[in-house]
Design an enzyme around this catalytic site. Structure first.
Site, PDB file in Angstrom:
ATOM      1  N   GLU A   1       0.842  -1.199   0.000  1.00 31.14           N
ATOM      2  CA  GLU A   1       0.000   0.000   0.000  1.00 31.14           C
ATOM      3  C   GLU A   1       0.875   1.247   0.000  1.00 31.14           C
ATOM      4  OE1 GLU A   1      -2.464   1.515  -0.640  1.00 31.14           O
ATOM      5  OE2 GLU A   1      -4.275   0.983   0.464  1.00 31.14           O
ATOM      6  N   ASP A   2       0.377   2.305  -0.612  1.00 31.48           N
ATOM      7  CA  ASP A   2       1.123   3.556  -0.607  1.00 31.48           C
ATOM      8  C   ASP A   2       1.103   4.211   0.773  1.00 31.48           C
ATOM      9  OD1 ASP A   2      -1.606   4.094  -0.803  1.00 31.48           O
ATOM     10  OD2 ASP A   2      -1.424   5.548  -2.422  1.00 31.48           O
TER      11      ASP A   2
ATOM     12  N   ASP B   1      -3.899   5.557   6.216  1.00 29.54           N
ATOM     13  CA  ASP B   1      -4.360   6.769   6.880  1.00 29.54           C
ATOM     14  C   ASP B   1      -5.365   6.354   7.964  1.00 29.54           C
ATOM     15  OD1 ASP B   1      -4.539   9.598   7.107  1.00 29.54           O
ATOM     16  OD2 ASP B   1      -6.339   9.611   5.892  1.00 29.54           O
TER      17      ASP B   1
ATOM     18  N   PHE C   1      -0.846  16.292   4.197  1.00 29.19           N
ATOM     19  CA  PHE C   1      -1.137  15.629   2.928  1.00 29.19           C
ATOM     20  C   PHE C   1       0.125  15.559   2.085  1.00 29.19           C
ATOM     21  CE2 PHE C   1      -2.848  14.888  -1.258  1.00 29.19           C
ATOM     22  CZ  PHE C   1      -3.881  14.013  -0.993  1.00 29.19           C
TER      23      PHE C   1
ATOM     24  N   ARG D   1       2.097  12.288  -9.132  1.00 25.43           N
ATOM     25  CA  ARG D   1       2.528  10.905  -8.888  1.00 25.43           C
ATOM     26  C   ARG D   1       3.961  10.694  -9.361  1.00 25.43           C
ATOM     27  NH1 ARG D   1      -2.010   7.782  -7.518  1.00 25.43           N
ATOM     28  NH2 ARG D   1      -3.959   8.369  -8.525  1.00 25.43           N
TER      29      ARG D   1
HETATM   30  P1  IMP Z   1      -7.495   5.277   4.428  1.00 21.27           P
HETATM   31  O1  IMP Z   1      -8.592   4.374   3.984  1.00 21.27           O
HETATM   32  O2  IMP Z   1      -8.013   6.471   5.180  1.00 21.27           O
HETATM   33  O3  IMP Z   1      -6.401   4.580   5.193  1.00 21.27           O
HETATM   34  O4  IMP Z   1      -6.934   5.935   3.123  1.00 21.27           O
HETATM   35  C1  IMP Z   1      -5.909   5.451   2.438  1.00 21.27           C
HETATM   36  C2  IMP Z   1      -5.930   5.919   1.011  1.00 21.27           C
HETATM   37  O5  IMP Z   1      -6.210   7.329   0.888  1.00 21.27           O
HETATM   38  C3  IMP Z   1      -4.549   5.737   0.453  1.00 21.27           C
HETATM   39  O6  IMP Z   1      -4.420   4.461  -0.121  1.00 21.27           O
HETATM   40  C4  IMP Z   1      -4.447   6.874  -0.533  1.00 21.27           C
HETATM   41  O7  IMP Z   1      -4.942   6.438  -1.779  1.00 21.27           O
HETATM   42  C5  IMP Z   1      -5.306   7.966   0.017  1.00 21.27           C
HETATM   43  N1  IMP Z   1      -4.512   8.959   0.781  1.00 21.27           N
HETATM   44  C6  IMP Z   1      -4.529   9.137   2.119  1.00 21.27           C
HETATM   45  N2  IMP Z   1      -3.681  10.116   2.488  1.00 21.27           N
HETATM   46  C7  IMP Z   1      -3.101  10.571   1.367  1.00 21.27           C
HETATM   47  C8  IMP Z   1      -2.090  11.587   1.108  1.00 21.27           C
HETATM   48  O8  IMP Z   1      -1.554  12.280   1.997  1.00 21.27           O
HETATM   49  N3  IMP Z   1      -1.747  11.752  -0.203  1.00 21.27           N
HETATM   50  C9  IMP Z   1      -2.299  11.033  -1.220  1.00 21.27           C
HETATM   51  N4  IMP Z   1      -3.220  10.061  -1.005  1.00 21.27           N
HETATM   52  C10 IMP Z   1      -3.626   9.832   0.262  1.00 21.27           C
HETATM   53 MG    MG Z   2      -3.944   3.769  -1.944  1.00 15.21          MG
END
Ligand code: IMP
Ligand code: MG
Length: 175
Positions: free
Chosen positions: A96-97, A100, A149, A162
């Site tokens: 995963e990138d 959050d 962010f 990206r």
């Molecule tokens: P989560 O479901 O809240 O954990 O969100 C995770 C997803 O939100 C990641 O896989 C990203 O695609 C996107 N995301 C969350 N924070 C960022 C950020 O700071 N930059 C870019 N994408 C983000």
């Molecule tokens: Mg993602």
């Protein structure tokens, strides 16, 4: 240049060093096994290609794509492109990138676990713990980041940035 509005958090060199270290750690911990790397598009794309080349084990790569519905609908995630291969009985490492709130990862783990892999672990490039709602076990983490962010090295803001080679903090109001 747009990059001037982005403050570097991790340089290209720092990212490459950390990814190499993760690859070495994974190589030693999975010694004697075959890994299926499952990459979550699109944010994990560069992380996946770099990390895969730092793992010196038999390795398959597969990709899935998800869409999440924005603000106020956290946790509503849908697979828009599924894996090509069956992961039953395989040692799966999910890439995963960024983690959050954890909603996306929770959904992915539940979905993949239902397919009966032999093992399933997570390798996240970035971990933003300050915003975590769902407690999840991340076996491998590239960097922990503050509550800002970030873009670059696969991560986007409205599909841009990206392709930056570094990871930086973007202030959307300044773009
Ligand atoms: P989560 O479901 O809240 O954990 O969100 C995770 C997803 O939100 C990641 O896989 C990203 O695609 C996107 N995301 C969350 N924070 C960022 C950020 O700071 N930059 C870019 N994408 C983000
Ligand atoms: Mg993602």
């Amino acid at each position: 240049m747009l990059e001037h509005k982005i403050e570097t958090l991790f340089s290209e060199q720092q990212i490459q060093d950390r990814v190499a270290a993760l690859g070495a750690e994974i190589t030693s911990q999975y010694s004697g096994r075959e890994i299926v790397l499952v990459s979550v598009l699109r944010g994990s794309i560069f992380f996946t290609t770099d990390l895969a080349r730092r793992i010196t084990l038999p390795l398959a790569m597969d990709f899935l794509s998800i869409s999440s519905y924005g603000e106020g609908s956290e946790g509503v995630v849908r697979i828009t492109k599924d894996l090509e291969e069956n992961i039953a009985g395989k040692d799966v490492l999910l890439l995963e990138d960024i983690v959050d709130t954890g909603f996306t990862l929770k959904y992915l783990l539940r979905t993949l676990l239902s397919r009966n892999p032999k093992s399933l672990e997570v390798c996240a490039l970035l971990d933003r713990r300050a915003r975590r709602i769902i407690d999840l076990d991340l076996k491998y983490v590239g960097f922990e980041i503050p509550d800002k962010f970030v873009v670059g090295y696969g991560l986007d803001y409205k599909q841009q940035f990206r392709n930056l080679r570094f990871i930086g903090v973007v202030q959307p109001d300044k773009l």
